[in-house]
Motif scaffolding. Structure first.
Motif, mmCIF file in Angstrom:
data_model
loop_
_atom_site.group_PDB
_atom_site.id
_atom_site.type_symbol
_atom_site.label_atom_id
_atom_site.label_comp_id
_atom_site.label_asym_id
_atom_site.label_seq_id
_atom_site.Cartn_x
_atom_site.Cartn_y
_atom_site.Cartn_z
ATOM 1 N N GLY A 318 4.690 160.251 -47.330
ATOM 2 C CA GLY A 318 3.661 161.187 -46.905
ATOM 3 C C GLY A 318 3.822 161.564 -45.451
ATOM 4 N N PRO A 319 2.830 162.209 -44.857
ATOM 5 C CA PRO A 319 2.966 162.716 -43.483
ATOM 6 C C PRO A 319 3.149 161.625 -42.433
ATOM 7 C CG PRO A 319 0.720 162.995 -44.301
ATOM 8 C CD PRO A 319 1.553 162.605 -45.468
ATOM 9 N N THR A 320 2.720 160.389 -42.721
ATOM 10 C CA THR A 320 2.893 159.312 -41.735
ATOM 11 C C THR A 320 4.157 158.498 -42.001
ATOM 12 O OG1 THR A 320 1.525 157.804 -43.042
ATOM 13 C CG2 THR A 320 0.409 159.143 -41.363
ATOM 14 N N SER A 321 4.903 158.833 -43.055
ATOM 15 C CA SER A 321 6.164 158.143 -43.330
ATOM 16 C C SER A 321 7.214 158.556 -42.307
ATOM 17 C CB SER A 321 6.642 158.482 -44.746
ATOM 18 O OG SER A 321 7.000 159.853 -44.827
ATOM 19 N N GLY A 324 8.096 162.171 -42.951
ATOM 20 C CA GLY A 324 6.927 162.989 -42.673
ATOM 21 C C GLY A 324 6.671 163.110 -41.181
ATOM 22 N N TYR A 325 6.806 161.986 -40.461
ATOM 23 C CA TYR A 325 6.540 161.986 -39.022
ATOM 24 C C TYR A 325 7.529 162.877 -38.271
ATOM 25 C CZ TYR A 325 6.301 160.267 -34.212
ATOM 26 O OH TYR A 325 6.206 160.193 -32.839
ATOM 27 N N THR A 327 9.753 165.125 -39.451
ATOM 28 C CA THR A 327 9.743 166.521 -39.897
ATOM 29 C C THR A 327 8.529 167.241 -39.336
ATOM 30 O OG1 THR A 327 10.857 165.837 -41.934
ATOM 31 C CG2 THR A 327 9.894 168.040 -41.912
ATOM 32 N N GLY A 328 7.413 166.533 -39.256
ATOM 33 C CA GLY A 328 6.214 167.110 -38.658
ATOM 34 C C GLY A 328 6.396 167.456 -37.195
ATOM 35 N N LEU A 353 8.694 165.625 -50.654
ATOM 36 C CA LEU A 353 8.025 165.571 -49.351
ATOM 37 C C LEU A 353 8.470 166.730 -48.470
ATOM 38 C CD1 LEU A 353 6.251 164.149 -47.224
ATOM 39 C CD2 LEU A 353 8.287 162.839 -46.568
ATOM 40 N N GLN A 356 7.023 170.195 -48.784
ATOM 41 C CA GLN A 356 5.683 170.447 -48.259
ATOM 42 C C GLN A 356 5.731 171.095 -46.873
ATOM 43 O OE1 GLN A 356 3.126 166.963 -48.570
ATOM 44 N NE2 GLN A 356 4.253 166.267 -50.372
ATOM 45 N N TYR A 357 6.922 171.122 -46.287
ATOM 46 C CA TYR A 357 7.113 171.737 -44.977
ATOM 47 C C TYR A 357 7.921 173.022 -45.167
ATOM 48 C CZ TYR A 357 5.752 167.110 -43.322
ATOM 49 O OH TYR A 357 5.073 165.934 -43.101
#
Length: 594
Positions: A318-321, A324-325, A327-328, A353, A356-357
């Protein structure tokens, strides 16, 4: 009897599930011709083909995604039974085999959906940087946070060297001091060279200089800089319209990582310290704590248990993985190291995942034809949808080199390229990660024995053929070297080979011309001595003619194999004479669009 898979099966190439596929075979002496289809699940279909004035034909709706195989069984009035199947392991013209012969069958790739690729990645020009060996951005040249039990080179011109123990394991790593700030400092230079994206070797904290022994996935290696340095690099890249691809190493970690912690360098309770560690299930111990599965037996690299769901969630949950981190924070793409050794469910999770970006790409390290890759006894469905969007184009790299070195005839080279095009989804074939050198191969200048005529041919081939242009740092500056560590020298700032730089710039600039815009078309043609390539987009066309022989050669279109060139473009192929060991590139051609 005649069958050519490149033109006698329609549609050509990989197809989407539920597509109706048609076959046509010429077999004038045949009484009955049967299409044999082997489904991905192993079941066999037999379709009696319909006789017609041009031979036999059949149309079948393909209802299952996966790799299918097919051949033709032919019966004559005398009862003779033969098979028409793939010749030499490649597509194109088939060969007749007796009924009891073991003949290779043709491949038909069936995908669950058409793959999509970000617009920025299509026809990207990518610069591959081994970060420690590129540039130090500190104004006084100091090296950030030198590691214990390592050494720094006295001169940046020193050749790389490992200090190993009696077992061949590195016991003292070597560093030059390249860092993220050094890359940011060179962005204007890189953009002026025509590059649109960077691909960096691993940048997370590790013990080694290559950093494939990840110690902490959530921290930039202090020798490379800080999180602020990373954010600055991303921001400056995007400000220039450029993109960033990182190396994702998720099959193994370092022995001295936060997760294994064999040396106790981290406050966390690592798997090598306690079987009650939260990381214990990430690894497979034969005898705890000193006998464990390691990548290819390298004890510095404890292998991740492929079924460790907790690890997979940590990386792509997820976004905190991990993914996710980062890529965010603006990472535009990931290259999965040794993707063959990752569980496919994990690859699907990573892709889900990243989807989603917006405008992100997932590339895999595969050294063979990835459409039918077998790893650990199972075929890897990388291209059937929801997994990889591109792979490292090692097969095409080897064929290009072998052709230029005179080890492949024009016809063999062309058929191998067409077979890869036949097996791969179109978007993937057009945009594979195509490099002449990598950190895992000899430098191309060394492979060619420093022959600049052959290098020129190879660069123009790379420019003309499908696949994104990927350039290993320092190749254009004239760096040479064998396999690791000699392929990882420091960039020779101020000592670049101007002649080699000019060769790279001239060839690479071709990629920015109109014929390569958008979904640029590709066609190959050849005769006994010359190999040709067309690239076209809209009305713009570029044609390249290549002669690897020791004598000048003339292409006569009427005697050449032009069957795989669109009929509307064949008139552009004119009689030409190409000198020995040379190429003739004709840019700026136009054709009337239909």
């Amino acid at each position: 009897m005649h069958y050519d898979s490149f033109i006698d099966r329609k549609p050509f190439g990989a197809v989407v599930v539920d597509t109706a596929v048609s076959w046509q075979i010429q077999a004038t002496e045949a009484k009955v011709c049967t299409l044999l289809l082997a489904q991905p699940d192993g079941q066999m279909q037999a379709h009696v083909m319909q006789a017609g004035p041009r031979g036999f034909s059949a149309t079948v709706q393909i209802t299952q995604a996966g790799v299918w195989y097919y051949a033709f069984r032919v019966e004559t009035d005398t009862g003779q039974l033969t098979y028409a199947a793939q010749a030499g392991g490649f597509g194109g013209s088939g060969q007749v085999y007796q009924a009891d012969a073991q003949a290779p069958w043709y491949q038909l790739t069936v995908v669950s959906r058409r793959e999509t690729l970000p617009a920025w990645y299509q026809n990207a020009r990518i610069y591959h940087i081994f970060v420690d060996r590129f540039n130090n951005g500190n104004t006084d040249g100091h090296v950030n946070a030198p590691k214990p039990n390592s050494f720094l080179y006295g001169q940046l011109t020193d050749a790389p060297y490992y200090v190993k123990d009696a077992n061949g394991e590195v016991v003292r790593w070597d560093f030059y001091g390249g860092n993220l700030a050094g890359i940011t400092e060179k962005l204007d230079w890189l953009k002026a060279q025509g590059f649109t994206a960077l691909y960096l070797s691993p940048i997370f904290e590790a013990v080694s200089n290559h950093r494939y022994d990840t110690a902490d996935y959530m921290r930039i290696d202090p020798m490379l800089g800080t999180l602020a340095d990373f954010k600055t690099l991303v921001a400056q890249l995007h400000q220039r319209g450029m993109r960033l691809i990182l190396d994702g190493v998720f099959n193994h970690v370092g022995r001295d990582s936060r997760y294994f912690n064999a040396a106790g360098r981290y406050p966390d309770l690592g798997a090598a310290q306690s079987q009650a560690s939260p990381y214990a299930q990430w690894f497979t111990f034969k005898h705890w704590p000193d006998d464990y599965d390691a990548w290819w037996g390298v004890r510095d690299l404890p292998a991740i248990n492929k079924q460790a769901r907790d690890f997979q969630q940590f990386i792509a949950g997820g976004p905190t993985s991990v993914l996710g981190y980062w890529t965010g924070l603006g990472v535009d793409g990931w290259r999965l190291d040794v993707v063959d050794e990752l569980d496919m469910a994990f690859v699907y999770q990573i892709r889900a995942l990243l989807d989603q970006y917006p405008q992100r790409v997932l590339i895999g390290e595969v050294w063979e034809d990835a459409s039918h890759k077998i790893a650990y006894g199972r075929r890897r469905p990388y291209f059937e949808g929801h997994a990889l969007q591109a792979v490292m184009n090692y097969p095409q790299r080897q064929w290009m080199i072998d052709y230029v070195l005179g080890k492949l005839s024009p016809a063999s080279f062309g058929r191998q390229l067409k077979t890869l095009e036949e097996n791969y989804p179109a978007a993937i074939f057009a945009n594979n990660f195509t490099s002449l050198s990598t950190h895992d191969t000899k430098r191309v200048l060394t492979v060619l024995g420093h022959d600049l005529a052959q290098l020129s041919q190879l660069l123009w081939l790379q420019a003309m053929l499908p696949g994104d242009w990927v350039e290993f740092y320092g190749d254009a500056a004239g760096l040479d070297g064998g396999v690791d560590p000699q392929n990882r020298k420091y960039y020779p700032w101020g000592r670049e080979n101007q002649a080699i730089q000019a060769l790279y710039q001239q060839a690479k600039a071709l990629r920015q011309t109109p014929a390569f815009a958008g979904n640029s078309g590709f066609a190959a043609f050849w005769d006994a001595e010359l190999f040709g390539v067309l690239r076209y987009s809209g009305e713009a066309v570029v044609i390249g003619y290549f002669n690897t022989g020791a004598q000048a050669a003339t292409l006569v279109p009427d005697a050449a194999e032009l069957a795989y060139v669109p009929e509307a473009l064949r008139a552009l192929i004119q009689p030409v004479t190409v000198p020995a060991h040379a190429q003739l590139i004709q840019p700026g051609l136009q054709h009337e669009s239909s």
